[in-house]
Scaffold this active site. Structure first.
Site, PDB file in Angstrom:
ATOM      1  CG  ASP A 167     -20.979   6.632 -12.286  1.00 32.96           C
ATOM      2  OD1 ASP A 167     -22.017   6.449 -12.952  1.00 32.96           O
ATOM      3  OD2 ASP A 167     -20.881   6.319 -11.083  1.00 32.96           O
ATOM      4  CE  LYS A 221     -15.569   6.419  -3.378  1.00 30.58           C
ATOM      5  NZ  LYS A 221     -15.267   6.851  -4.771  1.00 30.58           N
ATOM      6  CB  VAL A 253      -0.366   5.902  -1.317  1.00 33.84           C
ATOM      7  CG1 VAL A 253      -1.594   5.088  -1.621  1.00 33.84           C
ATOM      8  CG2 VAL A 253       0.287   5.440  -0.021  1.00 33.84           C
ATOM      9  CB  SER A 254       5.478   6.280  -2.072  1.00 31.84           C
ATOM     10  OG  SER A 254       5.645   5.865  -3.422  1.00 31.84           O
ATOM     11  CG  LEU A 292      -1.946  -1.134   1.328  1.00 31.86           C
ATOM     12  CD1 LEU A 292      -2.837  -0.928   2.534  1.00 31.86           C
ATOM     13  CD2 LEU A 292      -2.771  -1.240   0.071  1.00 31.86           C
TER      14      LEU A 292
END
Length: 619
Positions: free
Chosen positions: A450, A359, A314-315, A310
């Site tokens: 969307d 979220k 995201v680094s 993870l």
């Protein structure tokens, strides 16, 4: 050498005097008062400047418009070509009369959202980045809750770019222009192809350097652009005397010294960035280690593997977003209690007195994070930060909280207050501006995939923001077998063949426009599609019959108002065009923004002919 330093000192003094002169004028200019609620499309005259604004992409990002919207009126054939310093440009603005406060009343300006960067101040951004098209006192007035001496990197500030709408049909535009020291009324009139008296009538007889004035024109001036960026001429080969060689050596020494200093500064910045990144990684890892100890080390081996994966994903985001701790989010949402649920898996949470939308999702957020890093626009919901929870394999995206909820709830749920036609038009334009940004300003282009009324949020001023990039795709004209989206909004070519392109967002936006006009849902309880019903209903050539059908089809809350039917038909025409079966025949987002702005201009131009006429009162 002594002469060189004297000249350098004089240059610095001159620059300071120039800045001080601009400051003195700016302190007395908080903007231009106005009355009414009119909005119009206009232009600002802008000069390209080094080092940051020598390409249309960066200038477009600054003003929240596309490169094409600048290149076309500016007479530039290649929007990707580099610019030269002081190259003239015409930048489109959406100008409106905005209520400010009791002291200043309403001010006329284009609302531009700007994200604060290192070393930014209100003065620096308004003077040097916006070329004095706004002033720091006006920025302070428009942002009363911000402290000019305590700005945070990443903070969003409204910069009010000065503009005006014509109050007479004699002129099409009032171009915002910043007076230069070499200007006079005659030279300005000659450059823009207008008459001196019209400029005097609009601005008075006296011009002040670096003040914004408004130049009335019937048509845009044809700007003369350089064919290519001029290259420096090669120095002629000459035999140098000993004295000349001495001067050359001295100059070379000074040049090398400056280059060396710059290299040291760049190296220091790089080292600082690396140290900062490592510190952030260490803080996140320390938080995770503390949480593991607290949990008693359950599933330690599996958790450590996931943590590494993870953090690797995201680094790249660590220096752009705030990294929240899982404990912060649990406390903010009362343990993700049902009472804090907004919709779906999005919760309302308060951290340090600030409200966020949180979220919660299984770990599939890397693609969304990657796309959100690329976008920054006032009509897109802003990502504030994120949190990872390897224990539960969850990721949390923390967004700005948008106070008034979704467009869907305003159109289709019971509310005491309903959206009038003016607000619906403004929402439509806001959505179009957001789409224009992701379709034209990002490289590669972003397709949202969307677009629907429940993914459009309304802030405290009822301005629209596009949310939920969970299905977004970076890149276009791809083929996928995994069809996702919401029934009633999905473009036929995507549903049939899996074709991903910006045109599928255009189709979905057309459905949202139909919702704004009719108040009906995209698909009813019997499974009937709103867009199919609209195409069948308005497939007539007789304009009077089309107006009659529109009156029957219209949201009854709109019928209680008074406005021009031309405006309504204009938006309906855009919606039907967006729904064309052939994607290549759907309008571009730039054409849509222009058409909707024209519909907004004519929304309240009332005549006395009755509902079925071209320009009429709708009651």
């Amino acid at each position: 050498m002594r002469v060189l330093w004297v000249l350098l000192l004089l240059g610095l003094l001159g620059s300071c005097c120039k800045c001080n002169g601009q400051t003195a004028r700016q302190e007395n200019n908080t903007g231009f008062t106005c009355t009414g609620t009119r909005t119009c499309s206009t232009y600002a005259f802008y000069r390209a400047s080094s080092p940051d604004f020598l390409e249309l992409a960066s200038i477009g990002d600054l003003f929240e418009v596309s490169r094409l919207m600048i290149s076309s009126p500016s007479n530039i054939s290649n929007p990707s070509a580099p610019l030269v310093p002081d190259q003239p440009l015409l930048v489109p603005l959406t100008c409106s009369c905005n209520p400010v406060n009791a002291t200043y009343g309403s001010l006329s300006y284009a609302n531009i959202s700007y994200t604060i960067k290192p070393n930014d101040t209100f003065f620096i951004v308004s003077t040097f980045k916006f070329n004095n098209l706004t002033t720091y006192p006006s920025v302070e007035v428009v942002n009363p809750t911000l402290v000019a001496t305590n700005l945070s990197i990443g903070q969003t500030v409204i910069f009010p770019v000065f503009c005006k709408c014509p109050n007479t049909s004699n002129y099409t535009y009032l171009i915002s222009y910043v007076v230069q020291p070499s200007d006079n009324i005659s030279s300005i009139a000659s450059f823009f192809g207008t008459d001196q008296q019209s400029i005097i009538n609009q601005n008075g007889n006296t011009l002040h350097d670096y003040d914004t004035i408004f130049v009335p024109v019937r048509r845009l001036p044809a700007l003369s652009q350089p064919a290519i960026a001029p290259a420096p001429a090669p120095a002629p080969a000459t035999v140098s005397s000993g004295k000349d060689r001495t001067g050359t050596v001295i100059g070379l020494g000074i040049g090398l010294g400056v280059v060396g200093l710059l290299l040291i500064l760049v190296g220091a910045v790089w080292v600082y960035r690396e140290v900062l990144m490592k510190d952030k990684l260490r803080v996140v890892r320390d938080e995770e280690e503390q949480r593991k100890v607290y949990l008693g080390g359950k599933g330690k081996g599996k958790e450590e593997k996931m943590d590494v994966k993870l953090m690797a994903n995201v680094s790249d985001c660590l220096d752009k977003y705030r990294v929240f701790g899982i404990e912060e989010l649990v406390e903010a949402t009362d343990g993700f209690h049902q009472s804090c649920l907004i919709q779906g898996s999005v919760y309302r949470g308060e951290i340090d007195g600030e409200v966020f939308a949180i979220k919660k999702m299984k770990w599939n957020a890397y693609e969304e994070l990657k796309i959100l890093q690329k976008v920054n626009h006032g009509n897109l919901v802003k990502l504030e930060g994120f949190c990872i929870d390897p224990e539960e394999a969850n990721c949390y995206l923390v967004y700005e909280y948008v106070e008034n909820g979704s467009l869907y709830s305003w159109l289709h749920e019971d509310k005491n207050e309903k959206l009038n036609w003016k607000k619906r038009l403004r929402v439509a334009i806001d959505i179009a501006n957001g789409l224009q940004y992701i379709h034209e300003h990002t490289r590669p282009r972003v397709v949202h995939k969307d677009i629907k009324s429940s993914n459009i949020l309304l802030d405290s001023n009822m301005r629209a923001k596009i949310a939920n990039f969970g299905l977004a795709k970076s890149g276009m004209n791809a083929i996928t077998m995994h069809i996702v989206g919401t029934q009633g909004y999905i473009a036929p070519e995507y549903l049939a063949d899996g074709v991903v392109s910006t045109k599928m967002d255009i189709f979905s936006f057309g459905v949202v426009l139909l919702e704004l006009i009719s108040g009906k849902e995209a698909i009813d309880e019997e499974g009937n599609l709103l867009w199919a019903s609209a195409i069948k209903t308005f497939d007539v050539d007789n304009e009077r019959e089309k107006s009659r059908r529109l009156k029957e089809w219209l949201d009854k809350d709109i019928l209680r108002e008074t406005f021009s039917i031309d405006s309504l038909i204009g938006v309906l025409t855009v919606a039907i065009a967006c729904l064309h079966k052939d994607p290549s025949k759907r309008p571009s987002i730039m054409d849509i923004v222009y058409a909707l702005s024209k519909s907004e201009d004519m929304a309240f131009e009332i005549s006395d002919d009755g509902f079925g006429s071209p320009r009429v009162v709708a009651r």
